[in-house]
Design a protein around this motif. Sequence first.
Motif, PDB file in Angstrom:
ATOM      1  N   PHE A 141       0.809  -1.227  -0.101  1.00 39.53           N
ATOM      2  CA  PHE A 141      -0.015   0.124  -0.084  1.00 39.53           C
ATOM      3  C   PHE A 141       0.900   1.358   0.137  1.00 39.53           C
ATOM      4  CE2 PHE A 141      -1.896   3.779   2.085  1.00 39.53           C
ATOM      5  CZ  PHE A 141      -3.015   3.964   1.071  1.00 39.53           C
ATOM      6  N   ARG A 142       0.780   2.179  -0.931  1.00 39.40           N
ATOM      7  CA  ARG A 142       1.269   3.656  -0.901  1.00 39.40           C
ATOM      8  C   ARG A 142       0.100   4.342  -1.033  1.00 39.40           C
ATOM      9  NH1 ARG A 142       5.967   5.165  -3.952  1.00 39.40           N
ATOM     10  NH2 ARG A 142       6.356   5.951  -2.216  1.00 39.40           N
ATOM     11  N   SER A 143       0.342   5.598  -0.548  1.00 39.03           N
ATOM     12  CA  SER A 143      -0.768   6.528  -0.459  1.00 39.03           C
ATOM     13  C   SER A 143      -0.824   7.250  -1.840  1.00 39.03           C
ATOM     14  CB  SER A 143      -0.663   7.762   0.540  1.00 39.03           C
ATOM     15  OG  SER A 143      -1.235   9.004  -0.034  1.00 39.03           O
TER      16      SER A 143
ATOM     17  N   GLY B  88       9.691   4.328  -2.930  1.00 39.72           N
ATOM     18  CA  GLY B  88       9.254   3.469  -1.886  1.00 39.72           C
ATOM     19  C   GLY B  88       8.432   2.231  -2.572  1.00 39.72           C
ATOM     20  N   THR B  89       8.207   1.210  -1.721  1.00 42.04           N
ATOM     21  CA  THR B  89       7.625   0.099  -2.024  1.00 42.04           C
ATOM     22  C   THR B  89       6.298  -0.311  -1.256  1.00 42.04           C
ATOM     23  OG1 THR B  89       9.048  -1.336  -0.709  1.00 42.04           O
ATOM     24  CG2 THR B  89       9.568  -1.170  -2.963  1.00 42.04           C
TER      25      THR B  89
ATOM     26  N   LEU C  75       5.817  -0.377   6.285  1.00 46.54           N
ATOM     27  CA  LEU C  75       4.972  -0.502   7.241  1.00 46.54           C
ATOM     28  C   LEU C  75       4.161  -1.673   7.534  1.00 46.54           C
ATOM     29  CD1 LEU C  75       3.231   3.030   7.290  1.00 46.54           C
ATOM     30  CD2 LEU C  75       4.985   2.111   8.861  1.00 46.54           C
ATOM     31  N   ALA C  76       4.256  -2.553   6.238  1.00 41.67           N
ATOM     32  CA  ALA C  76       3.583  -3.729   6.471  1.00 41.67           C
ATOM     33  C   ALA C  76       4.594  -4.837   7.420  1.00 41.67           C
ATOM     34  CB  ALA C  76       3.315  -4.498   5.208  1.00 41.67           C
TER      35      ALA C  76
ATOM     36  N   LEU D 234       6.329  -1.790   1.694  1.00 42.80           N
ATOM     37  CA  LEU D 234       6.499  -2.856   2.464  1.00 42.80           C
ATOM     38  C   LEU D 234       6.837  -2.718   3.909  1.00 42.80           C
ATOM     39  CD1 LEU D 234       8.566  -4.899  -0.352  1.00 42.80           C
ATOM     40  CD2 LEU D 234       6.038  -5.261   0.628  1.00 42.80           C
TER      41      LEU D 234
HETATM   42  P1  ADP Z   1       7.004   3.203   1.319  1.00 45.06           P
HETATM   43  O1  ADP Z   1       7.584   4.427   2.194  1.00 45.06           O
HETATM   44  O2  ADP Z   1       7.958   2.370   0.906  1.00 45.06           O
HETATM   45  O3  ADP Z   1       5.922   3.557   0.308  1.00 45.06           O
HETATM   46  P2  ADP Z   1       5.670   2.209   3.877  1.00 45.06           P
HETATM   47  O4  ADP Z   1       4.986   0.985   3.780  1.00 45.06           O
HETATM   48  O5  ADP Z   1       6.847   2.526   4.525  1.00 45.06           O
HETATM   49  O6  ADP Z   1       6.101   2.219   2.348  1.00 45.06           O
HETATM   50  O7  ADP Z   1       4.681   3.158   3.926  1.00 45.06           O
HETATM   51  C1  ADP Z   1       3.339   3.159   3.108  1.00 45.06           C
HETATM   52  C2  ADP Z   1       2.889   4.479   2.872  1.00 45.06           C
HETATM   53  O8  ADP Z   1       2.417   5.125   4.112  1.00 45.06           O
HETATM   54  C3  ADP Z   1       3.891   5.390   2.095  1.00 45.06           C
HETATM   55  O9  ADP Z   1       3.573   5.253   0.841  1.00 45.06           O
HETATM   56  C4  ADP Z   1       3.250   6.756   2.525  1.00 45.06           C
HETATM   57  O10 ADP Z   1       2.140   7.001   1.753  1.00 45.06           O
HETATM   58  C5  ADP Z   1       2.622   6.588   3.762  1.00 45.06           C
HETATM   59  N1  ADP Z   1       3.469   6.912   5.046  1.00 45.06           N
HETATM   60  C6  ADP Z   1       4.198   6.373   5.679  1.00 45.06           C
HETATM   61  N2  ADP Z   1       4.842   6.887   6.746  1.00 45.06           N
HETATM   62  C7  ADP Z   1       4.525   8.102   6.509  1.00 45.06           C
HETATM   63  C8  ADP Z   1       4.907   9.318   7.182  1.00 45.06           C
HETATM   64  N3  ADP Z   1       5.536   9.295   8.339  1.00 45.06           N
HETATM   65  N4  ADP Z   1       4.119  10.560   6.818  1.00 45.06           N
HETATM   66  C9  ADP Z   1       3.270  10.432   5.960  1.00 45.06           C
HETATM   67  N5  ADP Z   1       2.931   9.267   5.095  1.00 45.06           N
HETATM   68  C10 ADP Z   1       3.640   8.265   5.313  1.00 45.06           C
END
Ligand code: ADP
Length: 258
Positions: A208-210, A220-221, A225-226, A223
């Motif tokens: 998931f990416r926003s 980013g990928t 936060l998962a 992965l």
């Molecule tokens: P990645 O950073 O590789 O895309 P993560 O799994 O670390 O993957 O994060 C997933 C999504 O959560 C990110 O793509 C971003 O949209 C959102 N995100 C994570 N950490 C933050 C943060 N500190 N501030 C804003 N958005 C965040």
Amino acid sequence: AALDIGHDLGHAILNARTFEREHELVEELQALDAYKGQLIATVAHELKNPLTSVLGHLEMLDASPDLSGPTRGSLATMERGAQRMVRVIEDLLLLAKVGDANTPLISVPVDLHRILEDVVDLSTMAARHKDISLVVDSPTDPVLALGDPDELDRICGNLVSNAVKYTPEGGTVTVTLSRRADRVELSCADTGIGIAPEDLDRLGTEFFRSSNPEAVAQPGTGLGLAIVQRIVERHGGELVVESELGRGSVFRVTLPAA
Ligand code: ADP
């Protein structure tokens, strides 16, 4: 009254059948999830070996003295691409490992204060580059959590590097460590781009990416936060995220204390 009893019995049988079906469905979903994990691990593993060989050969070519400038440039681009693939593959392998209920959990006292110092050191350059102040607020003596040192390192590393990555120039990232009875809490707060309410529930989903353009602009990928979510879960901890779009986010992890 006889009719009522028949009616109630009918209901009870129906409920029991529904319960049985639900139980079966849960088991089927768990089996599918385990299969997905194995599939990811197998594919990642099969990709890793040939890729390591490609990287080795690229490095060998790079060392040869009589290369033209453009050839050297192409080699460097290929090497960066291959290194990025290795990082993604390693994340996939780790995700499969920590998501597998059969992976044994190492449980030793881990000083989060020490881990945090190293993690912050690693992010200092990136933070300085964006003029971000990276502040650590922690007791100076050990803050001991119970768990796997490498996995707890991953939690801290992913949260701090995300905070720096998703915070624009001139912002602040504050990492706080504290003890609460039989728990320790790590919180990572940033003044970054924030997360939309509809995205908050999906942060722990792999890939998931926003869709927020400011987030997409960062590499980013999806992965990281998962991986964090699964590590926290298998340690019996909790991850809570509070965020406001355009204002910043706070990621709070509680873990059992040693
Ligand atoms: P990645 O950073 O590789 O895309 P993560 O799994 O670390 O993957 O994060 C997933 C999504 O959560 C990110 O793509 C971003 O949209 C959102 N995100 C994570 N950490 C933050 C943060 N500190 N501030 C804003 N958005 C965040």
